[in-house]
Design an enzyme around this catalytic site. Sequence first.
Site, PDB file in Angstrom:
ATOM      1  N   CYS A  63      -0.445   4.115   2.129  1.00 48.13           N
ATOM      2  CA  CYS A  63      -0.220   3.908   3.565  1.00 48.13           C
ATOM      3  C   CYS A  63       1.248   4.097   3.928  1.00 48.13           C
ATOM      4  O   CYS A  63       1.579   4.714   4.931  1.00 48.13           O
ATOM      5  CB  CYS A  63      -0.610   2.490   3.981  1.00 48.13           C
ATOM      6  SG  CYS A  63      -2.185   1.944   3.337  1.00 48.13           S
ATOM      7  N   ASP A  64       2.147   3.536   3.133  1.00 50.82           N
ATOM      8  CA  ASP A  64       3.541   3.386   3.567  1.00 50.82           C
ATOM      9  C   ASP A  64       4.557   4.193   2.766  1.00 50.82           C
ATOM     10  O   ASP A  64       5.731   4.211   3.128  1.00 50.82           O
ATOM     11  CB  ASP A  64       3.940   1.895   3.500  1.00 50.82           C
ATOM     12  CG  ASP A  64       3.121   1.052   4.469  1.00 50.82           C
ATOM     13  OD1 ASP A  64       2.637   1.615   5.475  1.00 50.82           O
ATOM     14  OD2 ASP A  64       2.966  -0.156   4.228  1.00 50.82           O
TER      15      ASP A  64
ATOM     16  N   CYS B 283       0.841  -1.207   0.000  1.00 49.23           N
ATOM     17  CA  CYS B 283       0.000   0.000   0.000  1.00 49.23           C
ATOM     18  C   CYS B 283       0.869   1.248   0.000  1.00 49.23           C
ATOM     19  O   CYS B 283       1.389   1.638   1.046  1.00 49.23           O
ATOM     20  CB  CYS B 283      -0.942  -0.029   1.206  1.00 49.23           C
ATOM     21  SG  CYS B 283      -1.976   1.436   1.346  1.00 49.23           S
TER      22      CYS B 283
HETATM   23  C1  LIG Z   1       0.337  -3.595   5.617  1.00 51.93           C
HETATM   24  C2  LIG Z   1      -0.847  -2.663   5.557  1.00 51.93           C
HETATM   25  C3  LIG Z   1      -0.702  -1.367   6.020  1.00 51.93           C
HETATM   26  C4  LIG Z   1      -1.785  -0.507   5.973  1.00 51.93           C
HETATM   27  N1  LIG Z   1      -1.620   0.760   6.457  1.00 51.93           N
HETATM   28  C5  LIG Z   1      -2.663   1.605   6.453  1.00 51.93           C
HETATM   29  C6  LIG Z   1      -2.521   2.925   6.977  1.00 51.93           C
HETATM   30  O1  LIG Z   1      -1.441   3.330   7.418  1.00 51.93           O
HETATM   31  N2  LIG Z   1      -3.628   3.728   6.955  1.00 51.93           N
HETATM   32  C7  LIG Z   1      -4.830   3.314   6.448  1.00 51.93           C
HETATM   33  O2  LIG Z   1      -5.786   4.071   6.487  1.00 51.93           O
HETATM   34  N3  LIG Z   1      -4.975   2.077   5.940  1.00 51.93           N
HETATM   35  C8  LIG Z   1      -3.927   1.221   5.926  1.00 51.93           C
HETATM   36  N4  LIG Z   1      -4.071  -0.027   5.390  1.00 51.93           N
HETATM   37  C9  LIG Z   1      -5.365  -0.388   4.793  1.00 51.93           C
HETATM   38  C10 LIG Z   1      -6.366  -0.744   5.895  1.00 51.93           C
HETATM   39  O3  LIG Z   1      -5.776  -1.685   6.748  1.00 51.93           O
HETATM   40  C11 LIG Z   1      -7.654  -1.301   5.301  1.00 51.93           C
HETATM   41  O4  LIG Z   1      -8.188  -0.387   4.373  1.00 51.93           O
HETATM   42  C12 LIG Z   1      -8.679  -1.546   6.393  1.00 51.93           C
HETATM   43  O5  LIG Z   1      -8.149  -2.402   7.381  1.00 51.93           O
HETATM   44  C13 LIG Z   1      -9.962  -2.154   5.832  1.00 51.93           C
HETATM   45  O6  LIG Z   1     -10.811  -2.398   6.893  1.00 51.93           O
HETATM   46  P1  LIG Z   1     -11.986  -3.451   6.825  1.00 51.93           P
HETATM   47  O7  LIG Z   1     -12.676  -3.357   8.133  1.00 51.93           O
HETATM   48  O8  LIG Z   1     -12.770  -3.260   5.603  1.00 51.93           O
HETATM   49  O9  LIG Z   1     -11.310  -4.878   6.650  1.00 51.93           O
HETATM   50  P2  LIG Z   1     -10.080  -5.633   7.323  1.00 51.93           P
HETATM   51  O10 LIG Z   1      -9.190  -4.746   8.087  1.00 51.93           O
HETATM   52  O11 LIG Z   1      -9.508  -6.448   6.221  1.00 51.93           O
HETATM   53  O12 LIG Z   1     -10.784  -6.612   8.365  1.00 51.93           O
HETATM   54  C14 LIG Z   1     -11.628  -7.644   7.950  1.00 51.93           C
HETATM   55  C15 LIG Z   1     -11.824  -8.593   9.093  1.00 51.93           C
HETATM   56  O13 LIG Z   1     -12.802  -9.566   8.745  1.00 51.93           O
HETATM   57  C16 LIG Z   1     -12.398 -10.829   9.236  1.00 51.93           C
HETATM   58  N5  LIG Z   1     -13.016 -11.879   8.444  1.00 51.93           N
HETATM   59  C17 LIG Z   1     -12.810 -12.196   7.145  1.00 51.93           C
HETATM   60  N6  LIG Z   1     -13.579 -13.247   6.782  1.00 51.93           N
HETATM   61  C18 LIG Z   1     -14.279 -13.595   7.901  1.00 51.93           C
HETATM   62  C19 LIG Z   1     -15.242 -14.614   8.183  1.00 51.93           C
HETATM   63  N7  LIG Z   1     -15.627 -15.488   7.255  1.00 51.93           N
HETATM   64  N8  LIG Z   1     -15.748 -14.693   9.431  1.00 51.93           N
HETATM   65  C20 LIG Z   1     -15.378 -13.801  10.386  1.00 51.93           C
HETATM   66  N9  LIG Z   1     -14.477 -12.813  10.170  1.00 51.93           N
HETATM   67  C21 LIG Z   1     -13.933 -12.723   8.947  1.00 51.93           C
HETATM   68  C22 LIG Z   1     -10.894 -10.812   9.078  1.00 51.93           C
HETATM   69  O14 LIG Z   1     -10.309 -11.741   9.948  1.00 51.93           O
HETATM   70  C23 LIG Z   1     -10.589  -9.386   9.490  1.00 51.93           C
HETATM   71  O15 LIG Z   1     -10.448  -9.291  10.867  1.00 51.93           O
HETATM   72  C24 LIG Z   1      -3.030  -0.935   5.432  1.00 51.93           C
HETATM   73  C25 LIG Z   1      -3.173  -2.234   4.976  1.00 51.93           C
HETATM   74  C26 LIG Z   1      -2.102  -3.092   5.035  1.00 51.93           C
HETATM   75  C27 LIG Z   1      -2.263  -4.516   4.545  1.00 51.93           C
END
Ligand SMILES: Cc1cc2nc3c(=O)[nH]c(=O)nc-3n(C[C@H](O)[C@H](O)[C@H](O)COP(=O)(O)OP(=O)(O)OC[C@H]3O[C@@H](n4cnc5c(N)ncnc54)[C@H](O)[C@@H]3O)c2cc1C
Length: 305
Positions: A135-136, A132
């Site tokens: 992000c980084d 990303c």
């Molecule tokens: C290395 C890295 C660094 C990042 N740094 C930043 C940053 O600095 N700033 C920023 O704004 N964004 C950053 N991001 C992006 C950010 O993390 C994502 O946009 C954000 O986490 C998305 O949130 P979400 O809630 O949609 O999903 P996610 O964070 O992906 O969470 C989804 C959750 O659903 C759970 N899940 C999946 N399938 C199931 C199931 N069948 N049953 C139960 N649970 C399930 C997973 O275990 C997970 O806990 C980064 C991403 C990465 C990979």
Amino acid sequence: MAEKLVIIGSGPAGYTAGLYASRALLEPLLFAGYASGGQLMLTSDVENYPGYPEGIQGPEMMIELRAQAERFGTRILDLNVDSVDLSRRPFGVTSGKDSWDAEALIIATGAEAIWLDAENEELHKGRGISTCATCDGAFFRDKEVMVVGGGDSAMEEATFLTRFCPKVTIVHRREGLRASQIMAQRARDNSRIAWKLDRTVTSWLGEEGDFRGAVLRSTVDGSEEDFACGGAFIAIGHKPLTGFLAGQLEMDDHNYLLWKQHTMTSVPGVFAAGDVVDTRYKQAVTAAGMGCMAAIDAEKWLEAQ
Ligand SMILES: Cc1cc2nc3c(=O)[nH]c(=O)nc-3n(C[C@H](O)[C@H](O)[C@H](O)COP(=O)(O)OP(=O)(O)OC[C@H]3O[C@@H](n4cnc5c(N)ncnc54)[C@H](O)[C@@H]3O)c2cc1C
């Protein structure tokens, strides 16, 4: 008795949906999954989430979001949902041998960046190799970096990185790019962008915490070369975690969920938030915002029933 609202996923979208739904007295039940906390558990510094002027560690932020959702009565199970049945009312939710009924559902299961799985990748994930640039990118200021990929997102990430980095080399396995012409041209016109086409990454160089570059292999004649750089960004796509839905909701060609009315999906009563629905922004703050939207939409929908 059926749960009023079940939330599936424990990233910023799921926990924020839990926070809003519990404050609206819906007593939501949230399935956190085995990898509770979501993608930010994999990163160190988060510097762009509002409210933390000094930045915050990703895992620490997720612990706080979870505590805030629990404070108002969100019940959290650290279980994966294996399947849902959207053909009946209330909906069915199954994890292992247990099942629950839910009047409404919020899907917030996020997406996973696709990694290369080249040799030594685990050593450098999050410290040397990122998926990303938004992000980084700022952590790689003044370093020469590489971007792996040939699609629009690789072009976009590379172009963005030239703000911080004197040289950004795009590595792609073919001569031809998958990117749209306009994005590819923008990258070609950028004097800070260099190219290593017809090459794949076979392994990453450097000890843990000391990233040094990659070994590149020619897809034309198989020859290998060491390529030195200070960081790498993999931009070969994301995979939304929608497999457990078994095609019961409308999705786009890449299996991202589609919104039909506000945050409601193709099945009334099922809402979606965060990266699972987002092909564009993919940020913690946007995921949290969508979690809030889905909770408000679910609350209004339940009230109307
Ligand atoms: C290395 C890295 C660094 C990042 N740094 C930043 C940053 O600095 N700033 C920023 O704004 N964004 C950053 N991001 C992006 C950010 O993390 C994502 O946009 C954000 O986490 C998305 O949130 P979400 O809630 O949609 O999903 P996610 O964070 O992906 O969470 C989804 C959750 O659903 C759970 N899940 C999946 N399938 C199931 C199931 N069948 N049953 C139960 N649970 C399930 C997973 O275990 C997970 O806990 C980064 C991403 C990465 C990979």
